[in-house]
Design a protein around this motif. Structure first.
Motif, PDB file in Angstrom:
ATOM      1  N   SER A 315       0.804  -1.224   0.000  1.00  0.00           N
ATOM      2  CA  SER A 315       0.000   0.000   0.000  1.00  0.00           C
ATOM      3  C   SER A 315       0.838   1.276   0.000  1.00  0.00           C
ATOM      4  CB  SER A 315      -0.930   0.008   1.222  1.00  0.00           C
ATOM      5  OG  SER A 315      -0.188  -0.087   2.420  1.00  0.00           O
ATOM      6  N   VAL A 316       2.132   1.173  -0.251  1.00  0.00           N
ATOM      7  CA  VAL A 316       3.003   2.351  -0.220  1.00  0.00           C
ATOM      8  C   VAL A 316       2.809   3.189  -1.483  1.00  0.00           C
ATOM      9  CG1 VAL A 316       5.391   3.147  -0.145  1.00  0.00           C
ATOM     10  CG2 VAL A 316       4.688   1.197   1.240  1.00  0.00           C
ATOM     11  N   ASP A 329      -7.953   2.056   0.479  1.00  0.00           N
ATOM     12  CA  ASP A 329      -9.109   1.219   0.810  1.00  0.00           C
ATOM     13  C   ASP A 329      -8.644  -0.221   1.007  1.00  0.00           C
ATOM     14  OD1 ASP A 329     -11.507  -0.052   1.112  1.00  0.00           O
ATOM     15  OD2 ASP A 329     -12.281   0.424  -0.883  1.00  0.00           O
ATOM     16  N   ASP A 330      -8.698  -0.679   2.257  1.00  0.00           N
ATOM     17  CA  ASP A 330      -8.288  -2.050   2.562  1.00  0.00           C
ATOM     18  C   ASP A 330      -9.489  -2.893   2.977  1.00  0.00           C
ATOM     19  OD1 ASP A 330      -6.485  -4.160   2.809  1.00  0.00           O
ATOM     20  OD2 ASP A 330      -6.113  -3.756   4.924  1.00  0.00           O
ATOM     21  N   GLY A 331     -10.578  -2.734   2.246  1.00  0.00           N
ATOM     22  CA  GLY A 331     -11.761  -3.553   2.508  1.00  0.00           C
ATOM     23  C   GLY A 331     -12.506  -3.100   3.745  1.00  0.00           C
ATOM     24  N   PRO A 332     -12.263  -3.744   4.903  1.00  0.00           N
ATOM     25  CA  PRO A 332     -13.045  -3.396   6.090  1.00  0.00           C
ATOM     26  C   PRO A 332     -12.665  -2.061   6.718  1.00  0.00           C
ATOM     27  CG  PRO A 332     -11.401  -5.053   6.633  1.00  0.00           C
ATOM     28  CD  PRO A 332     -11.382  -4.904   5.140  1.00  0.00           C
ATOM     29  N   ARG A 333     -11.538  -1.455   6.324  1.00  0.00           N
ATOM     30  CA  ARG A 333     -11.146  -0.201   6.956  1.00  0.00           C
ATOM     31  C   ARG A 333     -10.371   0.677   5.993  1.00  0.00           C
ATOM     32  NH1 ARG A 333      -5.911  -0.917  10.022  1.00  0.00           N
ATOM     33  NH2 ARG A 333      -4.919  -2.734   9.093  1.00  0.00           N
ATOM     34  N   TRP A 334     -10.394   1.974   6.303  1.00  0.00           N
ATOM     35  CA  TRP A 334      -9.652   2.961   5.527  1.00  0.00           C
ATOM     36  C   TRP A 334      -8.339   3.266   6.239  1.00  0.00           C
ATOM     37  CZ3 TRP A 334     -11.170   4.501   0.790  1.00  0.00           C
ATOM     38  CH2 TRP A 334     -12.491   4.288   0.428  1.00  0.00           C
ATOM     39  N   SER A 335      -7.359   3.652   5.447  1.00  0.00           N
ATOM     40  CA  SER A 335      -6.043   3.956   6.007  1.00  0.00           C
ATOM     41  C   SER A 335      -6.019   5.349   6.634  1.00  0.00           C
ATOM     42  CB  SER A 335      -4.994   3.903   4.897  1.00  0.00           C
ATOM     43  OG  SER A 335      -5.127   5.042   4.047  1.00  0.00           O
ATOM     44  N   ARG A 430     -13.312  20.544  -6.594  1.00  0.00           N
ATOM     45  CA  ARG A 430     -14.108  19.364  -6.960  1.00  0.00           C
ATOM     46  C   ARG A 430     -14.445  18.503  -5.764  1.00  0.00           C
ATOM     47  NH1 ARG A 430     -11.389  15.893 -11.435  1.00  0.00           N
ATOM     48  NH2 ARG A 430     -13.345  14.756 -11.127  1.00  0.00           N
ATOM     49  N   GLY A 431     -13.705  18.623  -4.682  1.00  0.00           N
ATOM     50  CA  GLY A 431     -13.957  17.795  -3.510  1.00  0.00           C
ATOM     51  C   GLY A 431     -13.350  16.421  -3.637  1.00  0.00           C
ATOM     52  N   ARG A 432     -13.815  15.495  -2.805  1.00  0.00           N
ATOM     53  CA  ARG A 432     -13.256  14.145  -2.797  1.00  0.00           C
ATOM     54  C   ARG A 432     -13.626  13.389  -4.068  1.00  0.00           C
ATOM     55  NH1 ARG A 432     -14.530  14.829   2.679  1.00  0.00           N
ATOM     56  NH2 ARG A 432     -12.685  14.600   4.045  1.00  0.00           N
ATOM     57  N   VAL A 433     -12.665  12.595  -4.545  1.00  0.00           N
ATOM     58  CA  VAL A 433     -12.894  11.784  -5.740  1.00  0.00           C
ATOM     59  C   VAL A 433     -12.383  10.373  -5.481  1.00  0.00           C
ATOM     60  CG1 VAL A 433     -12.769  13.725  -7.349  1.00  0.00           C
ATOM     61  CG2 VAL A 433     -10.680  12.507  -6.731  1.00  0.00           C
ATOM     62  N   LYS A 434     -12.973   9.404  -6.169  1.00  0.00           N
ATOM     63  CA  LYS A 434     -12.525   8.027  -6.059  1.00  0.00           C
ATOM     64  C   LYS A 434     -11.317   7.802  -6.960  1.00  0.00           C
ATOM     65  CE  LYS A 434     -16.941   5.838  -4.845  1.00  0.00           C
ATOM     66  NZ  LYS A 434     -17.939   4.796  -5.227  1.00  0.00           N
ATOM     67  N   VAL A 435     -10.391   7.000  -6.495  1.00  0.00           N
ATOM     68  CA  VAL A 435      -9.255   6.551  -7.289  1.00  0.00           C
ATOM     69  C   VAL A 435      -9.253   5.029  -7.211  1.00  0.00           C
ATOM     70  CG1 VAL A 435      -7.873   8.639  -7.062  1.00  0.00           C
ATOM     71  CG2 VAL A 435      -7.743   6.895  -5.291  1.00  0.00           C
ATOM     72  N   ILE A 439      -9.689   6.763  -2.016  1.00  0.00           N
ATOM     73  CA  ILE A 439     -10.271   8.074  -2.272  1.00  0.00           C
ATOM     74  C   ILE A 439      -9.193   9.129  -2.063  1.00  0.00           C
ATOM     75  CG2 ILE A 439     -12.640   7.449  -1.639  1.00  0.00           C
ATOM     76  CD1 ILE A 439     -12.117   8.740   1.100  1.00  0.00           C
ATOM     77  N   THR A 440      -9.399  10.304  -2.661  1.00  0.00           N
ATOM     78  CA  THR A 440      -8.470  11.405  -2.462  1.00  0.00           C
ATOM     79  C   THR A 440      -9.209  12.717  -2.677  1.00  0.00           C
ATOM     80  OG1 THR A 440      -6.257  12.229  -3.006  1.00  0.00           O
ATOM     81  CG2 THR A 440      -7.662  11.575  -4.858  1.00  0.00           C
TER      82      THR A 440
END
Length: 605
Positions: A315-316, A329-335, A430-435, A439-440
């Motif tokens: 995830s680096v 995004d690591d499935g059950p939790r966000w970094s 634009r606010g938050r966007v999915k990558v 997200i970023t």
């Protein structure tokens, strides 16, 4: 008189590889800190990548060894690292292994704390798909070597969740396969070498052993592969004997590597160890923030080594802009985000205050008792000092001038930092966007581009630029039309940034006694190198790893090393818009050019 091993190396320059056979002093020093596995040799592996530079530094190959894979070297690498463990599933199902393939020594999977496990005490967690190959000492330094993808162990999250043992290669449970891929190994090799050449602390990839089906054994090395989480497991379990054994081992290892003084009382040694960790994590957290490195620091200390070095590259990320809202995004939790990593590093240091106190007092005090521990002030001071120096380095000052400005003009440094920080942290409308991996919230300005271009402009014409010009030069490709609109507030910010920058340059000129144009010329030369290289991140590293994986046979291990090594050193090369990462077209183009060059070299064109 040379010993038996030195004589053996005179006959065979690769004799050292045979000593990397699973034996490691941690096994005996820390009872209960590992699980042992027998292993068998795999005869279907081939060398996809070998890090000649690292191997020379470690003394595994002679200093004069060319970047060429000889038959003897290939055989030594495969004999040492092409292996798979015989795990609990294999034993339960009577898997037969020929005596010819069974390796003589056991390999350890170490126990450490991991947040992926429901238990927050480290009783079930640790190396889930890795084993430690051994240790190696050369030129006064000890190195640890481990391999990822050597089979699933009982310490994987899947076994903790389901209370079952898994067959290596099984896809029936998340985190339960025990395998790694060639692409994963080459991505880690590329990313870790890039970060290493830019001064970011990290473990490094020594070799990638390709196996059928795209699988691999990925071999990593560092001077000490212990993580904070190795110590946090016995700490959380209140197992003071095991905690003492682990800390005593870590201290002895650091002393052997010259990182800690040797003549101290036991209590002094524990304090010195904790202080060294506090300084190291202050430096590492500042480097991650200034260099826009996301490595998902958490309080469990799982993704970093004891000196703050990055470990595990799943995830680096490194960005060309300060994407301060990026979350993996690591499935059950966000970094965590990049700015949040500082608080996580500080939390790790707080645990080391608890460890030092527990070992000196003979009992564990509650973590809340260390909220104002002096180690935290030491961490804060280390963080601030490193962060200031990196900012001045990015401007283009050399180390001597950094010292002078911090000692004699710190208010000006602080003023520039505040002005620079506004541009660095500005976010898109634009606010938050999915990558693809999370997200970023895109950054608007590239201060790296600005710091690269300004000194060259002032060197030819010292006249201050219009605020609109500053805004235009700083704008990144992520900036929308609204983001680019030069409002009165933005003009004031641009004017303040320019005034603070010029004030620093004027003070540097007075401190050195040289003309302003000379100062700007020197800044331009250094800043163009520091801020201009094409960064590997996101789809940049994915592109590199995918292309290398597809064509690794055409390149051969020497060609793969050549491409990664040259790409890692590109920080000294000028490029167009270094700030336009994470989807860095420059990084891709430069990588592709090196790739084609390597192919032509291999084909004799």
């Amino acid at each position: 008189m040379p010993g038996a091993f030195e004589l053996a190396r005179e006959r065979d320059p690769y004799a050292g590889f045979a000593r990397i056979d699973g034996r490691h002093p941690y096994r005996d020093a820390v009872p209960g800190g590992h699980v042992d596995y027998r292993a068998r040799r795999r005869r279907d592996g081939e060398v996809a990548f070998f890090n000649y530079g690292l191997a020379r530094e470690m003394g595994l190959i002679p200093a004069s060894h060319p970047d060429t894979m000889s038959k003897g070297l290939r055989r030594a690498i495969l004999d040492a690292f092409s292996l798979v463990i015989v795990n609990e599933y294999d034993l339960a199902h009577g898997v037969r292994v020929s005596a010819r393939d069974m390796l003589p020594h056991a390999y350890m999977a170490t126990r450490y704390l991991q947040l992926q496990h429901a238990s927050r005490h480290g009783r079930t967690s640790g190396d889930g798909r890795s084993v430690w190959n051994g240790t190696w000492r050369h030129a006064g330094a000890s190195w640890d070597i481990s391999s990822c993808g050597t089979g699933v162990t009982r310490l994987c999250p899947a076994t903790a969740q389901t209370k079952r043992f898994y067959k290596t290669g099984s896809r029936t449970a998340s985190y339960g396969c025990g395998t790694a891929s060639v692409e994963e190994g080459l991505a880690a090799a590329a990313m870790s070498e890039v970060l290493h050449t830019t001064g970011v602390p990290t473990e490094r990839v020594l070799a990638v052993i390709a196996l059928p089906g795209g699988f691999a054994v990925n071999v990593r090395a560092a001077r000490n592969l212990l993580r904070p989480s190795h110590l946090f497991a016995p700490l959380k379990q209140n197992d003071l004997p095991r905690l003492k054994a682990a800390v005593d081992y870590a201290i002895a290892r650091e002393r052997a590597n010259g990182g800690l003084p040797s003549k101290q009382s036991e209590a002094e040694g524990y304090r010195a160890f904790a202080e060294a960790v506090a300084r190291a994590f202050g430096r590492a957290a500042a480097i991650f923030e200034r260099e826009y490195v996301f490595c998902w620091l958490e309080w469990d200390g799982d993704n970093v080594l004891l000196d703050g070095s990055i470990v595990d590259y799943g995830s680096v990320r490194q960005f060309g802009l300060f994407h301060r809202e990026y979350r993996f995004d690591d499935g059950p939790r966000w970094s965590t985000t990049i700015p949040e990593q500082r608080a996580k590093a500080r939390a790790i240091v707080r645990c080391f205050a608890q460890i030092a106190h527990a070992l000196i007092a003979g009992r564990r005090a509650p973590l809340s008792a260390f909220a104002r521990d002096p180690l935290l002030r030491l961490f804060d001071a280390s963080f601030a000092a490193t962060r200031d120096r990196l900012l001045l380095r990015h401007v283009g000052f050399d180390s001597k001038m950094e010292d002078a400005l911090i000692a004699r003009a710190y208010p000006l440094v602080n003023r520039f930092d505040r002005a620079h920080r506004w541009f660095e942290t500005a976010r898109s409308a634009r606010g938050r966007v999915k990558v693809p991996d999370g997200i970023t919230w895109n950054a608007v300005y590239s201060t790296r581009d600005l710091l690269r271009e300004l000194p060259a402009i002032y060197a030819s014409d010292p006249t201050p630029l219009a605020p609109e010009t500053i805004l235009e030069k700083a704008a990144s490709s992520y900036a929308t039309r609204s983001d680019r609109r030069p409002t009165p507030a933005k003009r004031r910010r641009a004017s303040e940034l320019q005034e603070a920058y010029l004030a620093l340059a004027r003070r540097a000129a007075r401190l050195t006694g040289v003309p302003m144009r000379t100062v700007f010329s020197a800044l331009a030369a250094r800043a163009s190198k520091i801020n201009a290289y094409a960064r590997v991140t996101g789809d940049g590293v994915a592109h590199a790893a995918a292309r290398l994986t597809r064509s690794r046979r055409a390149l051969g291990p020497d060609g793969v090393y050549e491409v990664i090594d040259r790409f890692a050193r590109l920080r000294t090369q000028p490029s167009a818009r270094a700030g336009d990462a994470p989807a860095s077209p420059d990084a891709k183009r430069v990588f592709d050019a090196l790739f084609v060059l390597a192919i032509k070299t291999r084909d004799g064109l």
